[in-house]
Enzyme design. Structure first.
Site, PDB file in Angstrom:
ATOM      1  N   LYS A  78       0.848  -1.205   0.000  1.00 22.29           N
ATOM      2  CA  LYS A  78       0.000   0.000   0.000  1.00 22.29           C
ATOM      3  C   LYS A  78       0.877   1.248   0.000  1.00 22.29           C
ATOM      4  CE  LYS A  78      -3.980   1.972   2.523  1.00 22.29           C
ATOM      5  NZ  LYS A  78      -4.854   1.871   3.710  1.00 22.29           N
ATOM      6  N   SER A 158      -9.991   2.337   2.760  1.00 23.50           N
ATOM      7  CA  SER A 158      -9.009   3.027   1.945  1.00 23.50           C
ATOM      8  C   SER A 158      -8.060   2.089   1.188  1.00 23.50           C
ATOM      9  CB  SER A 158      -8.175   3.959   2.824  1.00 23.50           C
ATOM     10  OG  SER A 158      -7.338   3.239   3.694  1.00 23.50           O
ATOM     11  N   SER A 182     -10.488   0.088   6.971  1.00 32.29           N
ATOM     12  CA  SER A 182      -9.832   0.205   5.663  1.00 32.29           C
ATOM     13  C   SER A 182      -9.172  -1.071   5.137  1.00 32.29           C
ATOM     14  CB  SER A 182      -8.769   1.304   5.701  1.00 32.29           C
ATOM     15  OG  SER A 182      -9.371   2.558   5.663  1.00 32.29           O
TER      16      SER A 182
END
Lengths: 494, 95
Positions: A78, A158, A182
């Site tokens: 990420k 997210s 998330s």
């Protein structure tokens, strides 16, 4: 071997150890899959040179008989994780051009164990969002579609890029982070598994901070076994993060027996929300039945402060964000606005932050500033911290009654079309209704895919565990996974 | 509790984010929506409840107060938008 990208981490590990494939072959297969998946916009910084070098080193290690579980496994990281010499922007314009001189603890632990980094994954800006629509890179797209409907769906957020990449077999696993859901919400939206460990399990050092008392890293994988393998590699004490726990990390994979006889599973009545789609209700009831059939005892429980979790979160998270994001000032790294004649330092800060932050980030920083400002600190921030104590107490009480894990829906709906809910921030916040309590209470939570809706989209259930008992939680999730037998994959259109 | 445009402007100033005048009414409206949602917390009886400081009761580790790192001026300045002669450069701060 065919379809190398479709392997789970455990399958690839076993094949690598038996010499049936190489990390180089796995890595090339993933790089080719990424190359062909531009439409998903999951990978936003590609690092093929690093991946090939790491794969070569991993193959040498495997040959020498030194092969930790993740040795040679291609992963996506990420964009919130600082990776040395590789752009790490938290999907924000304000960190444009930033290349860290250091490596986050979690990613360095993965690389020490031989994992291969394919690139950086899309996300909501500073992890603030539930649909991956606040990213400076543009939306990540869910590989799943509603039947024959062409509309592009959100992969959730997210960690939307991580979820899309794992679901579409672009990598074998990915890192995510979870501040209010998330990891778990995007996992549920894409039919994969995602676990947020207990607060303090993973070091936060080198992960761009959003809300420090809530942020935790965790793995996003194709199944529960892979989550166990990858989580173990990510966990552990780090002297550089004073909130990371100095506790031994168990062999989570070895704890996956699938035997949950005698375990007590709580079903919280407050999670039955007004207007919840019937399909989610049904999914939840089926999950309850599956665990019962596996020999668990099911009890109805009450977590009375559940309805206050979202408002509590939307005080505490923005407050912490306003403080954490004060560092983006155009002085030390990232974007600086072009200044007009006569502009001083204040204008530099104000213009830089206006240009560098997107609307949702600005909104949250300003809400945070407001709730922390003189005269409102007690009314908002301190009150929210008190309610947080009560939310945690709710969980402590049910655990004290002998509940081992709590079963809830992971999300209030399946994946929704991109562009649907951007106008109303509060509507978007409701996505986190089932997950946010877990962050506020610091508990481990896992999302497991257990069914599909009438359009064929995946839906997931969440299991919440006792603090530090990720091994037991993963085992319950494993039993649920076995019973649900979810094997659907998105049809390739990209 | 309702936020007007002058409060919105004050918050933007405190947060050091430039907001153009014509965007202030929309911002104030967003604040009001979000704060309206937060107001629900007023229903909760928090009498005698301690505000949470740390979610897991842990004693923070102590360490020796010593220098463990340093001498990396180049690395520290490598990402600066404007670095000169070993310093971060900024616009004039004092008149």
């Amino acid at each position: 071997m065919s379809d190398l990208t479709k392997l789970t981490i455990a399958e690839a590990r076993d094949a690598l150890r038996k010499g049936e494939t190489t990390s180089a072959a796995l890595t090339e297969a993933c790089l080719a899959a990424i190359e062909g998946a531009g439409a998903l916009n999951a990978f936003v910084h590609h690092t093929p040179e690093i991946a090939r070098a790491q794969a070569q080193a991993a193959d040498a290690r495997i040959k020498a008989g030194d092969a930790p579980a993740l040795c040679g496994i291609p992963l996506g990281i990420k964009d919130l994780f600082c990776t040395k010499g590789v752009p790490s922007q938290a999907a924000s314009r304000i960190l444009e051009g930033f290349k860290p001189e250091y490596e986050s603890t979690v990613s360095s632990q993965l690389f020490e164990r031989g994992a291969v980094m394919l690139g950086k994954l899309n996300m909501d800006e500073f992890a603030m969002g539930s649909s991956n629509e606040t990213s400076v890179y543009g939306n990540a797209v869910n590989p799943w579609k509603r039947g024959n409907d062409e509309a592009e769906l959100t992969p959730g957020g997210s960690s939307g890029g991580s979820a899309a990449a794992v679901a579409a077999d672009l990598c074998l696993g990915a890192t995510g982070t979870d501040t209010g859901g998330s990891i778990r919400q995007p996992a549920a939206f894409t039919g994969i598994t995602g676990i947020k460990p207990t607060y303090g399990r993973c070091s936060r050092w080198g992960i761009v901070a959003f809300a420090s008392s809530l942020d935790q890293a965790g793995p996003m994988t194709k199944d529960v076994r892979d989550a166990a393998i990858m989580l173990e590699a990510m966990c552990g004490h780090d002297p550089k993060d004073s909130t990371s726990a100095d506790l031994p990390v168990p062999d989570f994979e070895a704890m996956l027996t699938g035997d949950i006889r005698g375990k007590t599973i709580g079903i919280p009545r407050e999670y039955r929300m007004e207007g919840m789609p019937e399909e989610i209700e049904t999914l939840w009831a089926e999950g309850r039945k599956m665990l019962e059939d596996a020999g668990a005892k099911i009890v109805d429980i009450s977590l009375p402060h559940t309805k206050y979790a979202l408002p509590t979160y939307y005080v505490i998270a923005p407050a912490e964000a306003s403080s954490n994001l004060a560092r983006y000032d155009g002085v030390r790294y990232g974007h600086r606005a072009t200044l007009a004649q006569g502009d001083g330092i204040t204008e530099m800060y104000e213009k830089t932050r206006a240009e560098g932050f997107g609307n949702e980030v600005k909104r949250r920083v300003m809400i945070g500033t407001y709730v922390l400002s003189a005269g409102f600190y007690d009314a908002y921030y301190n009150r929210a911290r008190k309610v947080r104590t009560l939310i945690k107490r709710d969980f402590e009480e049910v655990f004290a009654q002998g509940v081992d894990a709590i079963l809830t829906p992971a999300t209030p709906s399946s994946a929704f079309p991109l562009g649907m809910e951007m106008d109303d921030p509060v509507q978007m916040y409701l996505n986190d209704v089932f997950t946010v309590t877990v962050n506020l209470a610091g508990l481990p939570g896992i999302a497991v895919p257990t069914g599909t809706d009438k359009h064929g989209l995946p839906m997931g259930l969440q299991l919440i565990g006792r603090p530090w008992e990720e091994g037991d939680l993963l085992n319950t999730a494993y039993a649920l996974e076995q019973a649900a037998g979810f094997v659907s994959k998105p049809a390739k259109w990209w | 509790m309702s936020i007007d445009t002058s409060t919105a402007a004050r918050v933007a100033k405190l947060a050091r984010i430039k907001v153009e005048d014509d965007a202030l009414p929309g911002l104030a409206e967003d604040f009001n929506r979000i704060l309206g949602f937060i107001e629900e917390l007023n229903e909760v009886d928090v009498e005698g409840v301690e505000p949470m400081v740390s979610v897991e009761p842990m004693r923070l580790k102590r360490r020796v107060d010593g220098v463990t790192d340093g001498n990396q001026q180049d690395k520290i300045l490598s990402n600066a938008p404007d670095a000169r002669e070993g310093f971060f450069a900024v616009p004039k701060v004092v008149e």
